[in-house]
Design a protein around this motif. Structure first.
Motif, mmCIF file in Angstrom:
data_model
loop_
_atom_site.group_PDB
_atom_site.id
_atom_site.type_symbol
_atom_site.label_atom_id
_atom_site.label_comp_id
_atom_site.label_asym_id
_atom_site.label_seq_id
_atom_site.Cartn_x
_atom_site.Cartn_y
_atom_site.Cartn_z
ATOM 1 N N GLY A 124 0.810 -1.214 0.000
ATOM 2 C CA GLY A 124 0.000 0.000 0.000
ATOM 3 C C GLY A 124 0.839 1.257 0.000
ATOM 4 N N ASN A 125 0.186 2.375 0.167
ATOM 5 C CA ASN A 125 0.849 3.671 0.137
ATOM 6 C C ASN A 125 1.437 4.015 1.499
ATOM 7 N N ASP B 21 2.629 1.839 4.919
ATOM 8 C CA ASP B 21 2.063 0.485 4.879
ATOM 9 C C ASP B 21 2.673 -0.279 3.714
ATOM 10 N N ALA C 87 1.318 -1.215 -6.006
ATOM 11 C CA ALA C 87 0.051 -1.167 -6.739
ATOM 12 C C ALA C 87 0.267 -0.776 -8.195
ATOM 13 N N SER D 28 -7.130 1.183 -3.266
ATOM 14 C CA SER D 28 -7.538 1.486 -1.889
ATOM 15 C C SER D 28 -6.440 2.137 -1.065
ATOM 16 N N GLY D 29 -5.188 1.985 -1.497
ATOM 17 C CA GLY D 29 -4.076 2.516 -0.718
ATOM 18 C C GLY D 29 -3.615 1.602 0.396
ATOM 19 N N ARG D 30 -4.354 0.542 0.671
ATOM 20 C CA ARG D 30 -3.986 -0.415 1.713
ATOM 21 C C ARG D 30 -3.210 -1.590 1.112
ATOM 22 N N SER D 31 -2.356 -2.183 1.941
ATOM 23 C CA SER D 31 -1.680 -3.404 1.517
ATOM 24 C C SER D 31 -2.644 -4.573 1.622
#
Length: 740
Positions: free
Chosen positions: A654-655, A658, A681, A705-708
């Motif tokens: 993610g960003n 994370d 991503a 989503s920006g999440r891992s």
């Protein structure tokens, strides 16, 4: 003024070391065969290696002797071959000499008809009758007389030996279906050969058998689902806590694979077969206790043992195994790495002179005392068993360093705290190693071989992943980049066997790549792709595997030949004999390694051609593999790859902060049938995925989503994205159980 023979024009370090000998040596080639046929002389074939102690002994005793040289020059055409440079020649004449004498090894001494057909041979021949062997002088004269007086018998014997070579690893056609039974049989062979007292397999001399160890570690890991960093090591029984009888009776069950692994890896790493000062393993032990080694060190032994110790750490959580793995890398970095250009050197010799026998690595008590304080010397003597009388027959005062007493035992005996003993031992190693570096140093063969480099690359990338060693990862990739830049010829779709020779003054030769070069490099490229998510490595694997199939695959009977036939149809000597290598000797066998590469490519591409050729290859040997026991361990590993469903974990980082580290850690358990990819991503969208994964990952809405998150794929489907490490751990454990 010394007259040089024709080996002065050779490239190989082993051949060039004989350029001053009075023998009129030839390199392997048409010139030598033409001379033998023109003069109607038998050929004397010497096959050896620059690291080979007994090759040096025979050079000094016989080939440097003017009287022996006069006999050779009068009655024979002499040919010298470097087994590392030309393993295709070595393997065939090894089979011949084993058929004649029942033994093989180096130096290999073979006598051939003028067209290169072997009719007699052996290994080392002494200068005078001894060791149960006739003198080399007597052998030479007897062979010369037999060739002259009993030529018909010689020709008949050559035909019989040629038949024996043709039957050695020829494998014509499929011999069975691949089943879990062959894995079980190879495992059972290891269990039966296991030495419960000292670890390892069989009796003296003892070789490490890393492929067999890796198979056992994977079987154990699957049984217990061990995780890195768990408290598993606290519950492991110490190898020395069981008596031999108890160990032996328990060894036959899968629950006691742990005992085999721990006992073997601990005893090897604490023995003299391991260099206690510099790190790295010697080639093998002459005794069953792993104390006295043959002192040469090979890059391929250390690469495969590096994988063993990294995998054992994954499977057991025992920190000692991680320490040994890091120590192997320390030695390889210092001694066998081209730090400037990338790449791994071939070997370090056992000796620094003809009179030496491991003197660089061994110590007298006085030598140790000369560089240590009294307290340090006492600790060193206890820990490494340094006494007035050591283990070396040529010099009884010389001691091989091995771990005899533990820190706790020394602490009690000397009435010191364990912390103080550790401090003293650290100083002992530092001072003794510094002193050793002042000694004449055994030769390092800086030849860069493609196959061996690729084994080292894969080992470095695996250890880097398990132990989080970024420097090892970077150097492994750099070494592979050099292989691809200097040995891969994309226009001709071919690999070379040698990237660079040790002697900078030597002319560079282009030696054609063999099956091992292609299979090992394809696997190294796949490992590099999984380490970096750089699709260019995957494309190299694809291209090299396709070239391997085109050049070596037998579409009629299945399996891969070890070398290509001569382009003009004229093979010298017995090189026309086709071989399909199955046995691990001394490196992993080419056929199962090729099959592993094809299975892994199939799971990434979905190309049924790779699956079918892997199946054909494995079925070629399925009916006979178990007869080879632990010598077919790489085949057992290939069977695991084939039989078990592939489990692929793709972690999308993610960003911000994370980065998906917890998800990567959750995907850490050791399994042959599992791969882990880590992507950002934007990489997942930008085409860094091979075909099978590219059909799934880029379409996931969670990418934005920006999440891992992780995607776990097994069989022919992928599960919904997983965001929590604990959930991934449970899903992965379930998937691995189903894949078995």
């Amino acid at each position: 003024m010394t007259t040089l023979n024709s080996l002065a024009r050779a490239s190989s370090a082993y051949l060039r070391s004989a350029m001053h000998q009075p023998i009129r040596w030839h390199e392997w080639g048409e010139e030598a065969f033409a001379a033998a046929q023109r003069e109607n002389k038998p050929m004397l074939l010497d096959i050896g290696a620059v690291w080979c102690h007994w090759c040096h002994v025979m050079d000094r005793e016989s080939y440097d002797d003017p009287e022996i040289a006069a006999i050779v020059n009068q009655y024979f055409i002499a040919v010298k071959v470097d087994r590392d440079e030309r393993p295709d020649i070595d393997s065939r004449y090894q089979a011949a000499v084993q058929a004649v004498s029942g033994q093989g090894g180096w130096p290999l001494t073979a006598f051939l008809t003028p067209d290169g057909k072997p009719f007699y041979g052996g290994t080392y021949f002494p200068p005078t009758d001894g060791y149960g062997r006739p003198s080399f002088r007597r052998v030479l004269l007897s062979i010369a007389n037999a060739y002259s007086e009993k030529n018909g018998d010689v020709v008949e014997q050559a035909k019989m030996v040629e038949t024996a070579i043709a039957q050695a690893e020829s494998f014509a056609g499929r011999s069975g279906r691949v089943s879990a039974g062959v894995i079980a049989a190879i495992q059972e062979s290891a269990v039966k050969m296991f030495d419960p007292q000292h670890g390892g397999f069989g009796r003296a001399p003892k070789f490490p058998h890393p492929a067999a160890l890796d198979l056992l570690i994977e079987r154990y890991a699957r049984n217990v689902s061990a995780h890195v960093g768990t408290a598993a090591s606290e519950s492991l029984p110490r190898a020395e806590s069981r008596g031999p009888a108890e160990q032996s009776s328990a060894a036959g069950t899968s629950d006691n694979l742990q005992n085999i692994i721990v006992t073997t890896l601990e005893h090897m790493a604490k023995g003299g077969v391991y260099d206690q000062l510099a790190g790295g393993f010697h080639r093998y032990s002459v005794d069953e206790r792993w104390v006295v080694p043959h002192f040469e060190k090979m890059c391929y032994d250390n690469s495969e043992l590096l994988k063993n110790y990294a995998h054992a750490y994954q499977a057991t959580g025992v920190e000692f195994f991680a320490d040994v793995a890091r120590d192997i890398i320390r030695w390889m970095d210092e001694w066998l790495s081209d730090r400037e250009r990338g790449g791994f050197y071939a070997s370090q010799d056992a000796d620094y002179s003809m009179e030496d026998d491991g003197d660089y690595f061994t110590w007298t008590l006085d030598e140790a005392r000369a560089v240590l304080t009294d307290e340090e010397a006492q600790v060193a003597a206890l820990h490494y068993d340094i006494n007035e009388i050591g283990e070396m027959h040529h010099n009884p005062a010389k001691n091989v360093l091995y771990v005899r007493a533990t820190i706790e035992e020394i602490s009690q005996r000397m009435n010191l705290s364990p912390e103080r003993v550790k401090e003293l031992l650290a100083e002992v190693k530092k001072k003794m190693y510094a002193a050793r570096l002042q000694r004449p140093t055994p030769y390092v063969d800086k030849t860069v071989y493609v196959a061996w480099n690729s084994l080292c690359v894969s080992a470095y990338l695996e250890a880097a992943k398990v132990l989080d060693l970024d420097s090892a990862r970077r150097f492994g990739l750099r070494a592979l980049d050099r292989v691809l830049a200097e040995a891969w010829r994309p226009l001709q779709a071919k690999l070379l066997h040698v990237i660079a020779y040790s002697d900078a003054q030597a002319e560079h030769r282009e030696v054609a790549g063999l099956l091992d070069d292609y299979a090992f490099t394809a696997l190294a490229c796949l490992d590099a792709y999984e380490a970096t998510a750089d699709l260019s490595y995957f494309k190299f694997a694809h291209a090299i595997a396709d070239a391997m199939i085109a050049r070596f695959f037998d579409p009629t009977a299945g399996g891969f030949f070890d070398s290509e036939p001569a382009s003009d149809g004229k093979s010298l000597g017995v090189l026309a004999t086709r071989r399909k290598p199955l046995q691990d000797s001394p490196t992993p066998a080419g056929n199962p390694m090729a099959a592993i590469a094809l299975v892994r490519l199939f799971h990434y591409t979905g190309d049924a051609r790779y699956r079918d050729q892997a199946e054909q290859t494995l079925e070629t040997f399925a009916g006979v593999a178990e007869q080879y026991g632990i010598f077919a361990a790489t085949y057992g590993i290939a069977a695991v790859h084939w039989l078990e469903e592939r489990v692929q974990v793709v972690v999308i980082a993610g960003n911000g902060g994370d980065g998906g580290d917890e998800l990567v850690a959750a995907a850490a358990p050791f399994s042959f049938s599992k791969t882990t990819l880590r992507l950002k991503a934007n990489q997942a969208v930008a085409g860094n995925l091979p075909p099978v994964l590219a059909a799934t990952i880029p379409s996931l809405p969670q990418l934005g989503s920006g999440r891992s998150f992780a995607v776990l794929c097994s069989g022919s489907c992928c599960q919904p994205p997983i965001f929590e490490a604990s959930e991934l751990r449970r899903a992965l454990e379930t998937a691995l159980k189903k894949s078995a």
